[in-house]
Write a protein that holds these residues in place. Structure first.
Motif, PDB file in Angstrom:
ATOM      1  N   ARG A 128      36.507 -14.205  -4.183  1.00  0.00           N
ATOM      2  CA  ARG A 128      37.320 -14.876  -3.148  1.00  0.00           C
ATOM      3  C   ARG A 128      37.829 -16.214  -3.665  1.00  0.00           C
ATOM      4  NH1 ARG A 128      33.697 -12.560   0.393  1.00  0.00           N
ATOM      5  NH2 ARG A 128      32.322 -14.382   0.424  1.00  0.00           N
ATOM      6  N   LYS A 129      36.964 -16.911  -4.408  1.00  0.00           N
ATOM      7  CA  LYS A 129      37.375 -18.224  -4.937  1.00  0.00           C
ATOM      8  C   LYS A 129      38.482 -18.047  -5.976  1.00  0.00           C
ATOM      9  CE  LYS A 129      33.070 -20.679  -4.006  1.00  0.00           C
ATOM     10  NZ  LYS A 129      31.877 -21.291  -4.552  1.00  0.00           N
ATOM     11  N   VAL A 130      38.363 -17.059  -6.847  1.00  0.00           N
ATOM     12  CA  VAL A 130      39.382 -16.800  -7.858  1.00  0.00           C
ATOM     13  C   VAL A 130      40.708 -16.464  -7.170  1.00  0.00           C
ATOM     14  CG1 VAL A 130      40.083 -15.170  -9.670  1.00  0.00           C
ATOM     15  CG2 VAL A 130      37.755 -16.061  -9.640  1.00  0.00           C
ATOM     16  N   ASN A 131      40.611 -15.600  -6.152  1.00  0.00           N
ATOM     17  CA  ASN A 131      41.832 -15.208  -5.422  1.00  0.00           C
ATOM     18  C   ASN A 131      42.506 -16.423  -4.784  1.00  0.00           C
ATOM     19  OD1 ASN A 131      41.322 -12.623  -6.114  1.00  0.00           O
ATOM     20  ND2 ASN A 131      40.498 -11.984  -4.110  1.00  0.00           N
ATOM     21  N   ALA A 132      41.657 -17.347  -4.244  1.00  0.00           N
ATOM     22  CA  ALA A 132      42.205 -18.536  -3.584  1.00  0.00           C
ATOM     23  C   ALA A 132      42.965 -19.410  -4.572  1.00  0.00           C
ATOM     24  CB  ALA A 132      41.061 -19.321  -2.945  1.00  0.00           C
ATOM     25  N   VAL A 133      42.384 -19.581  -5.795  1.00  0.00           N
ATOM     26  CA  VAL A 133      43.051 -20.398  -6.817  1.00  0.00           C
ATOM     27  C   VAL A 133      44.368 -19.732  -7.215  1.00  0.00           C
ATOM     28  CG1 VAL A 133      42.890 -21.241  -9.190  1.00  0.00           C
ATOM     29  CG2 VAL A 133      40.915 -21.411  -7.694  1.00  0.00           C
ATOM     30  N   ALA A 134      44.300 -18.413  -7.455  1.00  0.00           N
ATOM     31  CA  ALA A 134      45.479 -17.693  -7.938  1.00  0.00           C
ATOM     32  C   ALA A 134      46.594 -17.687  -6.899  1.00  0.00           C
ATOM     33  CB  ALA A 134      45.083 -16.263  -8.300  1.00  0.00           C
ATOM     34  N   ALA A 135      46.216 -17.834  -5.613  1.00  0.00           N
ATOM     35  CA  ALA A 135      47.230 -17.812  -4.546  1.00  0.00           C
ATOM     36  C   ALA A 135      48.062 -19.096  -4.508  1.00  0.00           C
ATOM     37  CB  ALA A 135      46.543 -17.595  -3.200  1.00  0.00           C
ATOM     38  N   LEU A 136      47.521 -20.183  -5.097  1.00  0.00           N
ATOM     39  CA  LEU A 136      48.233 -21.466  -5.100  1.00  0.00           C
ATOM     40  C   LEU A 136      49.318 -21.455  -6.183  1.00  0.00           C
ATOM     41  CD1 LEU A 136      45.137 -23.882  -4.869  1.00  0.00           C
ATOM     42  CD2 LEU A 136      46.822 -23.439  -3.061  1.00  0.00           C
TER      43      LEU A 136
END
Ligand SMILES: Nc1nc2c(ncn2[C@@H]2O[C@H](COP(=O)(O)OP(=O)(O)OP(=O)(O)O)[C@@H](O)[C@H]2O)c(=O)[nH]1
Length: 584
Positions: A128-136
């Motif tokens: 979830r954290k990786v996805n959050a970074v990649a979404a920015l």
């Protein structure tokens, strides 16, 4: 104690001892076999755990790449991440299924499953954290958020490491070589993890194109130190367990060449650039594309070690199974060739002995009709039974002979004491018995008498009608005498036509009465018939009674004879028995 009882006790003790020994051996072999079977399962589980370790570690590569890529990420990187995540999930699922299939009583089962589920949770958090970074948008990705995502993903792998150690530990305890192989495989996996973590240290700086932080530099130094230790561990264990295994040593050589050659050269090159305060001009994806392939030989080392461990566990299981089969065969063989024949042989021998003993005892007790079993086999037991049958037949024959002998003796005795014509006692038997009676009667001052009876003019009978008629007359007179006398009296044929009596407890008067009765009976009787002509005859009798003068058989016979003579002189058909004194 009977031999049979001793034999049964001996066989029982012997069988129990043997059974205990074989039981102990069987238990040991079965334990070995069960452990070796368990070892195969343990090695398989260790492989699955290492696969989880590898996959969650590998997943960091595409995760780092996607955090350094543009937003939205290029399809290749997105697909790579999706594939990596699927591989991690598949590895976790496989391990979870394997752990759930373990025996319920396995103490580690729950702990291992819980640790794996925890790892799964943490992995989801990291993703979830990786996805959050990649979404920015790429330019707006904060350093701390990236660090947090990276370290969360690293912490997932950190969770995998002890789980692997726990699972692998069971197999490692099973033997030296297996232990070396699994420890080396685990060290190689850890080496791969540390190598991966080393690469991850550059993620934030490469994404943000900024210098390495002091904290990152310290982490890199720690990881490099860790990598050296793991490398040393792999080399030591390989040197000890499988220096002559070409596949393993070849894989180690490949690892040295690619990772410790090319991979570390790339890391050094990037670090040198940064130390010169220049930011390397490459994306995380470009770095990963060059760095990750150099780590693959490390996994080849791990896989070669695991393959060898698996082979060894399977071989050990096959050997243990073989030993167990041999033991079972040996046990069956011993029972077949030793215990069963011994029991059968002993039983037959003792049975034959008991039967023989019983028959011999019965024969000794005179039971000669005891049946002797017909031997079934022509062996020693058969010989004994046949010999006993011969003995019994001989004993029977002897018994028959004995009966015949006794009958013969009785016959001879009778012949020796009996007159053959009349069946009365003969002269000798009379003298023997009468002498004793007279002596005893005299001693107790009792009374008895002796009488001599002679046929009158018997010669004429013979001369007129022949000797056979004379014999018949003698027999008839004997019969009359016997019927008249008492059973306590003695009666014998004393000479050719002369009979003698010993009348017990008879004084002169009684004697005369008895003798008169006899004389009259004979005189009136038809003693024989010839041509329907009756033959009659008279007898003369002389007797003497026991008294103080005439106190022996000899004297009594002499006196009776004198009186008989007198009876003949006085005209015959008379009984004469005056007192001794008068007679003389
Ligand atoms: N048939 C037969 N005759 C016997 C047997 N023993 C003796 N005599 C006969 O008996 C006879 C006896 O004869 P004597 O001694 O002369 O006496 P007796 O003719 O009886 O005359 P007395 O005694 O004087 O009255 C003889 O002829 C014998 O042969 C015998 O066992 N069987």
């Amino acid at each position: 104690m009977r031999i049979k009882t001793r034999f049964v006790l001996y066989i029982t003790a012997w069988t129990l001892t043997l059974a205990t020994l074989l039981g102990w051996l069987a238990h040991k072999q079965w334990t070995d076999y069960a452990q070796s079977r368990r070892a195969v399962g343990d090695v398989e589980r260790a492989q699955l755990a290492l696969k989880v370790f590898e996959m969650v570690s590998r997943e960091r590569g595409p995760a780092n790449a996607i955090m350094g890529a543009a937003s939205p990420a290029p399809a290749v990187q997105a697909t790579a991440l999706t594939d990596a995540r699927a591989h991690s999930d598949a590895a976790i699922h496989a391990l979870l299924t394997n752990l759930q299939a373990l025996d319920d009583d396995d103490a580690n089962r729950a702990a291992m499953i819980n640790a794996l589920l925890q790892l799964q949770d943490d992995l989801q958090t990291g993703r979830r954290k990786v996805n959050a970074v990649a979404a920015l948008p790429a330019a707006q990705r904060p350093g701390e958020t990236i660090d947090d995502a990276v370290s969360t993903m690293i912490s997932v792998a950190s969770l995998a490491s002890p789980l692997v150690a726990r699972i692998s530990g069971a197999a490692e305890r099973r033997g030296n070589t297996l232990n070396d192989l699994l420890v080396a495989a685990r060290a190689a996996a850890e080496l791969r993890e540390q190598a991966g973590q080393l690469g991850s240290q550059f993620t934030r700086a490469l994404i943000r194109q900024e210098p390495l932080t002091r904290q990152t530099v310290e982490s890199i130094e720690r990881i490099v130190g860790h990598i050296d230790i793991m490398r040393m561990l792999v080399n030591n264990r390989v040197a000890r367990c499988c220096a002559d295994d070409a596949t393993i040593t070849g894989a180690v050589a490949q690892m040295n060449q690619h990772y410790f050659g090319d991979g570390q050269a790339l890391v050094n090159q990037v670090l040198v650039t940064w130390h010169a305060d220049v930011v390397p001009q490459m994306t995380t994806g470009e770095f990963a594309a060059r760095y990750v392939p150099t780590m693959n030989p490390i996994l080849d080392v791990r896989d070669a070690l695991l393959l060898q461990a698996s082979k060894q566990a399977i071989t050990a299981q096959a050997e243990a199974r073989e030993r167990l089969i041999w033991l079972a065969l040996l046990t069956a063989l011993m029972a077949l060739l030793l215990i069963v024949p011994l029991c059968v042989f002993g039983y037959r021998l003792l049975n034959a002995l008991t039967t023989s003993a019983n028959i011999i005892k019965a024969l000794a007790a005179g039971r000669l009709d005891t049946p002797v079993p017909v031997p079934v086999r022509s062996d020693e037991i058969g010989d004994v039974l046949s010999a006993i049958a011969v003995l019994r037949d001989n004993s029977r024959a002897r018994q028959v002979l004995q009966v015949e002998r006794e009958a013969l003796i009785a016959e001879l005795h009778e012949a020796a004491t009996t007159d053959f014509l009349t069946g009365a006692l003969n002269r000798r038997a009379f003298q023997t018995t009468a002498a004793i009676t007279v002596t005893q009667t005299s001693r107790r001052h009792g009374v008895c008498s002796v009488a001599l009876l002679d046929l009158d003019h018997f010669k004429r009978v013979n001369d007129t009608w022949g000797h056979d008629v004379g014999d018949a007359v003698i027999r008839a007179i004997s019969q009359h005498c016997r019927l008249t006398l008492r059973s306590s009296d003695l009666f014998a044929r004393y000479g050719g036509e002369e009979f003698i009596f010993l009348l017990a407890d008879a004084n002169a008067e009684n004697t005369r009465d008895i003798l008169e009765r006899i004389r009259l009976a004979i005189a009136e009787a038809t003693l024989a018939t010839v041509d329907d002509q009756p033959i009659r005859l008279t007898v003369s009798v002389g007797f003497a009674v026991l008294d103080h003068q005439c106190d022996t058989l000899e004297k009594l016979v002499l006196a009776a004879d004198r009186h008989l003579y007198e009876a003949k002189q006085q005209g015959r058909n008379l009984v004469v028995g005056l007192p001794t004194g008068l007679a003389s």
